[in-house]
Design a protein around this motif. Sequence first.
Motif, short mmCIF file in Angstrom:
data_model
loop_
_atom_site.label_atom_id
_atom_site.label_comp_id
_atom_site.label_asym_id
_atom_site.label_seq_id
_atom_site.Cartn_x
_atom_site.Cartn_y
_atom_site.Cartn_z
N LEU A 1 34.84 152.76 -76.76
CA LEU A 1 34.48 153.18 -75.40
C LEU A 1 32.98 153.35 -75.28
O LEU A 1 32.33 153.86 -76.19
N SER A 2 32.45 152.94 -74.14
CA SER A 2 31.03 153.18 -73.88
C SER A 2 30.80 154.68 -73.80
O SER A 2 31.64 155.42 -73.29
N ARG B 1 41.19 146.41 -57.56
CA ARG B 1 40.63 145.20 -56.94
C ARG B 1 39.26 144.84 -57.53
O ARG B 1 38.98 143.69 -57.84
N ALA B 2 38.41 145.85 -57.69
CA ALA B 2 37.04 145.59 -58.17
C ALA B 2 37.02 145.08 -59.60
O ALA B 2 36.17 144.26 -59.96
N LEU B 3 37.92 145.58 -60.43
CA LEU B 3 37.93 145.17 -61.84
C LEU B 3 38.81 143.95 -62.10
O LEU B 3 38.81 143.41 -63.20
N SER B 4 39.55 143.50 -61.09
CA SER B 4 40.49 142.39 -61.30
C SER B 4 39.79 141.07 -61.65
O SER B 4 40.41 140.18 -62.23
N CYS B 5 38.50 140.95 -61.34
CA CYS B 5 37.79 139.71 -61.66
C CYS B 5 37.27 139.71 -63.10
O CYS B 5 36.70 138.71 -63.54
N TYR B 6 37.46 140.80 -63.82
CA TYR B 6 37.01 140.89 -65.21
C TYR B 6 38.19 140.80 -66.16
O TYR B 6 39.30 141.20 -65.82
N ASP B 7 37.93 140.27 -67.33
CA ASP B 7 38.95 140.17 -68.37
C ASP B 7 39.47 141.58 -68.68
O ASP B 7 38.68 142.49 -68.96
N ARG B 8 40.77 141.75 -68.65
CA ARG B 8 41.38 143.08 -68.84
C ARG B 8 41.03 143.69 -70.20
O ARG B 8 41.06 144.89 -70.37
N GLU B 9 40.69 142.90 -71.15
CA GLU B 9 40.32 143.40 -72.48
C GLU B 9 38.93 144.04 -72.50
O GLU B 9 38.55 144.65 -73.49
N GLN C 1 26.03 146.28 -67.52
CA GLN C 1 25.32 147.13 -68.48
C GLN C 1 26.19 147.55 -69.66
O GLN C 1 25.74 148.29 -70.53
N GLY C 2 27.44 147.11 -69.69
CA GLY C 2 28.30 147.40 -70.84
C GLY C 2 29.19 148.62 -70.69
O GLY C 2 29.87 149.00 -71.65
N VAL C 3 29.21 149.23 -69.51
CA VAL C 3 30.13 150.36 -69.29
C VAL C 3 31.55 149.80 -69.29
O VAL C 3 31.84 148.84 -68.56
N ASN C 4 32.42 150.38 -70.10
CA ASN C 4 33.79 149.88 -70.16
C ASN C 4 34.83 150.98 -69.97
O ASN C 4 36.01 150.77 -70.18
N TYR C 5 34.39 152.17 -69.55
CA TYR C 5 35.29 153.29 -69.35
C TYR C 5 35.18 153.77 -67.90
O TYR C 5 34.10 154.14 -67.44
N TYR C 6 36.30 153.74 -67.18
CA TYR C 6 36.35 154.12 -65.78
C TYR C 6 37.37 155.23 -65.59
O TYR C 6 38.47 155.16 -66.12
N ASP C 7 36.97 156.25 -64.85
CA ASP C 7 37.81 157.42 -64.66
C ASP C 7 38.19 157.54 -63.18
O ASP C 7 37.33 157.44 -62.31
N PHE D 1 37.70 146.51 -70.41
CA PHE D 1 37.53 147.85 -69.86
C PHE D 1 38.78 148.70 -70.05
O PHE D 1 39.87 148.20 -70.29
N TYR D 2 38.56 150.01 -69.94
CA TYR D 2 39.63 151.01 -70.05
C TYR D 2 39.57 151.89 -68.81
O TYR D 2 38.50 152.19 -68.30
#
Length: 96
Positions: free
Chosen positions: A12-13, A70-78, A48-54, A80-81
Amino acid sequence: MRYECWNNEIRLSKLGMGATRLPQTAPGLGQPIDEEKARVLIDCCMEQGVNYYDTAYIYHGGHSETFLARALSCYDRERFYIADKFNVQANPDAKA
């Protein structure tokens, strides 16, 4: 970006992004999320490499969860958390 290694698989970042104060379309509590500005924020975090969303069911009246989806759906699910929270008393049918 610095990462905290919890085990050999999860890194986790050290900096996370909280969705409790996403940009809104107007000042005050309970206003709709300004999705254009909030998406720029999410994209910047990912760059910037942030991969943790609360998030939580109560943030922005429950809309932060669907916005993040919706915002994270364009990124590979692997990449981010997501930490999500809810209050079991808010829904009597919820199973803990």
